[in-house]
Design a protein around this motif. Structure first.
Motif, mmCIF file in Angstrom:
data_model
loop_
_atom_site.group_PDB
_atom_site.id
_atom_site.type_symbol
_atom_site.label_atom_id
_atom_site.label_comp_id
_atom_site.label_asym_id
_atom_site.label_seq_id
_atom_site.Cartn_x
_atom_site.Cartn_y
_atom_site.Cartn_z
ATOM 1 N N GLU A 74 42.666 50.625 -54.945
ATOM 2 C CA GLU A 74 41.669 51.589 -55.614
ATOM 3 C C GLU A 74 41.748 52.920 -54.939
ATOM 4 O O GLU A 74 41.682 52.881 -53.579
ATOM 5 C CB GLU A 74 40.123 50.954 -55.507
ATOM 6 N N THR A 75 42.009 53.900 -55.553
ATOM 7 C CA THR A 75 42.184 55.178 -55.026
ATOM 8 C C THR A 75 41.223 55.966 -55.649
ATOM 9 O O THR A 75 40.669 56.194 -56.937
ATOM 10 C CB THR A 75 43.307 55.865 -55.189
ATOM 11 N N THR A 76 40.272 57.007 -54.750
ATOM 12 C CA THR A 76 39.235 58.020 -55.250
ATOM 13 C C THR A 76 39.329 59.132 -54.890
ATOM 14 O O THR A 76 40.022 59.156 -53.560
ATOM 15 C CB THR A 76 37.571 57.481 -55.032
ATOM 16 N N ARG A 91 39.956 58.874 -59.963
ATOM 17 C CA ARG A 91 39.826 57.236 -59.713
ATOM 18 C C ARG A 91 41.257 56.874 -60.426
ATOM 19 O O ARG A 91 41.849 57.198 -61.415
ATOM 20 C CB ARG A 91 38.727 56.970 -60.361
ATOM 21 N N THR A 136 47.739 56.565 -42.624
ATOM 22 C CA THR A 136 47.357 55.227 -42.899
ATOM 23 C C THR A 136 46.818 54.680 -41.505
ATOM 24 O O THR A 136 47.022 55.007 -40.637
ATOM 25 C CB THR A 136 48.582 54.347 -43.647
ATOM 26 N N THR A 185 42.841 48.147 -51.360
ATOM 27 C CA THR A 185 42.713 47.269 -52.337
ATOM 28 C C THR A 185 43.109 47.715 -53.688
ATOM 29 O O THR A 185 42.417 47.119 -54.704
ATOM 30 C CB THR A 185 41.340 46.701 -52.296
ATOM 31 N N ALA A 244 45.038 51.213 -45.620
ATOM 32 C CA ALA A 244 44.250 52.220 -46.289
ATOM 33 C C ALA A 244 44.786 53.572 -45.987
ATOM 34 O O ALA A 244 45.523 53.739 -44.904
ATOM 35 C CB ALA A 244 42.719 52.007 -45.615
ATOM 36 N N THR A 280 44.668 47.320 -42.588
ATOM 37 C CA THR A 280 43.495 46.655 -42.847
ATOM 38 C C THR A 280 43.713 45.289 -42.670
ATOM 39 O O THR A 280 44.730 44.915 -42.447
ATOM 40 C CB THR A 280 42.993 46.961 -44.195
ATOM 41 N N PHE A 334 41.564 58.819 -51.223
ATOM 42 C CA PHE A 334 41.343 57.623 -50.239
ATOM 43 C C PHE A 334 41.470 56.622 -50.820
ATOM 44 O O PHE A 334 41.117 56.277 -52.182
ATOM 45 C CB PHE A 334 39.959 57.788 -49.752
ATOM 46 N N ASP A 335 42.629 55.826 -50.417
ATOM 47 C CA ASP A 335 43.167 54.622 -51.077
ATOM 48 C C ASP A 335 42.407 53.658 -49.863
ATOM 49 O O ASP A 335 42.682 53.507 -48.678
ATOM 50 C CB ASP A 335 44.658 54.438 -50.919
ATOM 51 N N ASP A 336 41.635 52.601 -50.389
ATOM 52 C CA ASP A 336 41.049 51.899 -49.762
ATOM 53 C C ASP A 336 41.627 50.318 -49.337
ATOM 54 O O ASP A 336 41.213 49.720 -48.415
ATOM 55 C CB ASP A 336 39.597 51.324 -50.300
#
Length: 174
Positions: free
Chosen positions: A93-95, A113, A50, A91, A59, A53, A87-89
């Motif tokens: 959202e994970t992709t 996602r 991590t 916010t 993130a 942010t 990747f968890d940004d």
């Protein structure tokens, strides 16, 4: 029926039972565009790194590996080793991407996602292709993480529930 004939018939039944239902010769008997539903579970362990942010939520990049066991899927019930990078940004959202490799070394690739890698979070994925017996496969699946345990050193363990999806082989030469 003679003992040799019974033994030979038994061998044929066992051989038929052990023939992978996803075998291309068997797939050729069905329309190539028919959807095949499946369900199963995914158990994984790995690590998460991590960074902070500006919004106060870190993130993260996670790398998981483990086992996916699909059942109740005509022609696709199988066990896979699975690997995923996400990747968890920061916010919510994970992709990411995942690859499932069967015992013959053939692979199914997917892009996913969803919410952060946490207990109770839902993930949806698109099956984007494959190799070997899974060549030209497309589809989708979804799952919910039943639990995700995170240690301070960044180690993760998790198990999904209600992994469900469907796939089909694209038309054309294989």
């Amino acid at each position: 029926m003679t003992r040799a004939a019974i033994t030979c018939a038994s061998c044929a039944i066992v051989a038929l039972a052990l023939t992978p239902a996803g075998d291309p010769a068997l797939r050729a008997q069905e329309p190539p565009t028919s959807w095949r539903a499946f369900d199963g579970n995914w158990s994984a362990s790995g690590s998460r790194q991590t960074i902070p942010t500006e919004i106060g939520r870190p993130a993260a990049v996670a790398h998981l590996s483990g086992a996916v066991v699909l059942s109740n899927g005509t022609g696709i019930a199988a066990g896979f080793t699975a690997e995923a990078i996400g990747f968890d940004d920061g916010t919510s959202e994970t992709t990411g991407r995942a690859v499932w490799t069967d015992s013959a070394g053939d692979r199914i690739f997917s892009a996913f996602r969803g919410g952060p890698l946490q207990t109770g979070r839902r993930i949806t994925a698109t099956i984007t292709g494959g190799t070997g017996r899974w060549a030209r496969v497309t589809g989708e699946y979804e799952l919910t993480w039943q639990y995700v345990v995170s240690a301070e050193a960044g180690d993760l363990q998790g198990r999904s529930v209600d992994l469900r999806g469907r796939l089909r082989w694209a038309e054309g030469p294989r």
